[in-house]
Design an enzyme around this catalytic site. Structure first.
Site, PDB file in Angstrom:
ATOM      1  N   HIS A   1       0.841  -1.208   0.000  1.00  0.00           N
ATOM      2  CA  HIS A   1       0.000   0.000   0.000  1.00  0.00           C
ATOM      3  C   HIS A   1       0.878   1.261   0.000  1.00  0.00           C
ATOM      4  CE1 HIS A   1      -3.211  -2.532   2.274  1.00  0.00           C
ATOM      5  NE2 HIS A   1      -3.650  -2.342   1.050  1.00  0.00           N
TER       6      HIS A   1
ATOM      7  N   LYS B   1     -16.125  -7.661   3.947  1.00  0.00           N
ATOM      8  CA  LYS B   1     -15.030  -8.203   4.757  1.00  0.00           C
ATOM      9  C   LYS B   1     -15.294  -8.038   6.242  1.00  0.00           C
ATOM     10  CE  LYS B   1     -11.286  -7.269   1.443  1.00  0.00           C
ATOM     11  NZ  LYS B   1     -10.129  -6.391   1.142  1.00  0.00           N
TER      12      LYS B   1
ATOM     13  N   ARG C   1      -1.896  -5.976  -8.261  1.00  0.00           N
ATOM     14  CA  ARG C   1      -0.782  -6.923  -8.112  1.00  0.00           C
ATOM     15  C   ARG C   1      -0.839  -8.050  -9.126  1.00  0.00           C
ATOM     16  NH1 ARG C   1      -2.574  -7.958  -2.104  1.00  0.00           N
ATOM     17  NH2 ARG C   1      -4.451  -7.849  -3.373  1.00  0.00           N
TER      18      ARG C   1
ATOM     19  N   SER D   1      -3.191  -7.634   3.010  1.00  0.00           N
ATOM     20  CA  SER D   1      -3.565  -7.436   4.415  1.00  0.00           C
ATOM     21  C   SER D   1      -4.096  -8.726   5.020  1.00  0.00           C
ATOM     22  CB  SER D   1      -4.639  -6.351   4.533  1.00  0.00           C
ATOM     23  OG  SER D   1      -4.147  -5.113   4.104  1.00  0.00           O
TER      24      SER D   1
HETATM   25  O1  PNS Z   1      -9.044  -2.710   0.317  1.00  0.00           O
HETATM   26  P1  PNS Z   1     -10.382  -3.187  -0.203  1.00  0.00           P
HETATM   27  O2  PNS Z   1     -11.160  -3.925   0.873  1.00  0.00           O
HETATM   28  O3  PNS Z   1     -10.258  -3.994  -1.445  1.00  0.00           O
HETATM   29  O4  PNS Z   1     -11.203  -1.850  -0.591  1.00  0.00           O
HETATM   30  C1  PNS Z   1     -12.514  -1.941  -1.145  1.00  0.00           C
HETATM   31  C2  PNS Z   1     -13.289  -0.649  -0.913  1.00  0.00           C
HETATM   32  C3  PNS Z   1     -13.371  -0.338   0.582  1.00  0.00           C
HETATM   33  C4  PNS Z   1     -12.569   0.492  -1.615  1.00  0.00           C
HETATM   34  C5  PNS Z   1     -14.724  -0.848  -1.503  1.00  0.00           C
HETATM   35  O5  PNS Z   1     -15.362  -1.879  -0.798  1.00  0.00           O
HETATM   36  C6  PNS Z   1     -15.585   0.413  -1.438  1.00  0.00           C
HETATM   37  O6  PNS Z   1     -15.451   1.274  -2.282  1.00  0.00           O
HETATM   38  N1  PNS Z   1     -16.469   0.522  -0.413  1.00  0.00           N
HETATM   39  C7  PNS Z   1     -17.320   1.702  -0.234  1.00  0.00           C
HETATM   40  C8  PNS Z   1     -18.762   1.420  -0.641  1.00  0.00           C
HETATM   41  C9  PNS Z   1     -19.023   1.835  -2.092  1.00  0.00           C
HETATM   42  O7  PNS Z   1     -18.856   2.972  -2.494  1.00  0.00           O
HETATM   43  N2  PNS Z   1     -19.480   0.848  -2.899  1.00  0.00           N
HETATM   44  C10 PNS Z   1     -19.884   1.056  -4.271  1.00  0.00           C
HETATM   45  C11 PNS Z   1     -18.738   1.151  -5.276  1.00  0.00           C
HETATM   46  S1  PNS Z   1     -17.904  -0.308  -5.574  1.00  0.00           S
END
Ligand code: PNS
Length: 163
Positions: A18, A42, A95, A132
């Protein structure tokens, strides 16, 4: 016009991979918001406030550029945050092909919802195997996570728990 971008993620916890993406993205944009967001798919290890605190310390410790703002968001859609702060770009680290498959639908939905574009960045291949979830697993079983996370995170997760 200043270009504002957001690097969103669970950061549960922040890894060296990150940090590598954050450092590269900070060089490309005028202002970079590193945003800790709740991922409904998650189960979290650390509360959002804790993840923000570790990220802030890690960014400071790594002497990443001064245009980086670390914060958390639990008020709804990610694109709502982007609209609030005037960000037009999301940055995601890629990745592998697995990440491309995971990120592509989110990128399209975020563009549909608010016209926010997603830029995929390739991290240093040295971090390609780091996630993570792997860090959480190794830490929970007493393994050494120092190769994968910033020192402040290793110190925090490997701290002996008080009885
Ligand atoms: O590190 P991650 O868990 O892959 O990140 C994913 C994350 C948190 C960026 C994604 O789940 C997210 O955007 N959550 C916010 C809710 C949202 O806006 N959802 C709609 C668009 S996908």
């Amino acid at each position: 016009m200043s270009r504002i971008a957001v690097v969103p993620g669970s950061f549960d916890p922040v890894t060296k991979g990150h940090l590598d993406v954050i450092r590269r993205a900070a060089d490309l944009f005028d202002e970079l918001h590193v945003l800790v967001v709740h991922n409904p798919g998650k189960t979290a290890l650390l509360p959002i406030a804790q993840r923000v605190s570790l990220l802030e310390q890690a960014v400071r410790e790594a002497r990443v550029a001064g245009n980086v703002i670390v914060t958390g968001w639990s008020m709804g859609l990610l694109v709502d945050y982007c609209t609030d702060v005037g960000a037009s770009v999301l940055v995601k680290g890629i990745r592998s092909q697995v990440d491309v498959a995971y990120e592509t639908p989110m990128a399209i939905v975020n563009r549909d919802l608010a016209g926010v574009e997603t830029v995929f960045m390739l991290p240093d291949p040295a971090h390609a195997h780091v996630s993570s979830s792997l860090v959480r697993q190794v830490a929970s079983l007493g393994g050494d996570i120092t190769p994968y996370v910033p020192p402040v995170v290793a110190e925090f997760l490997q701290r002996p728990t008080e009885e």
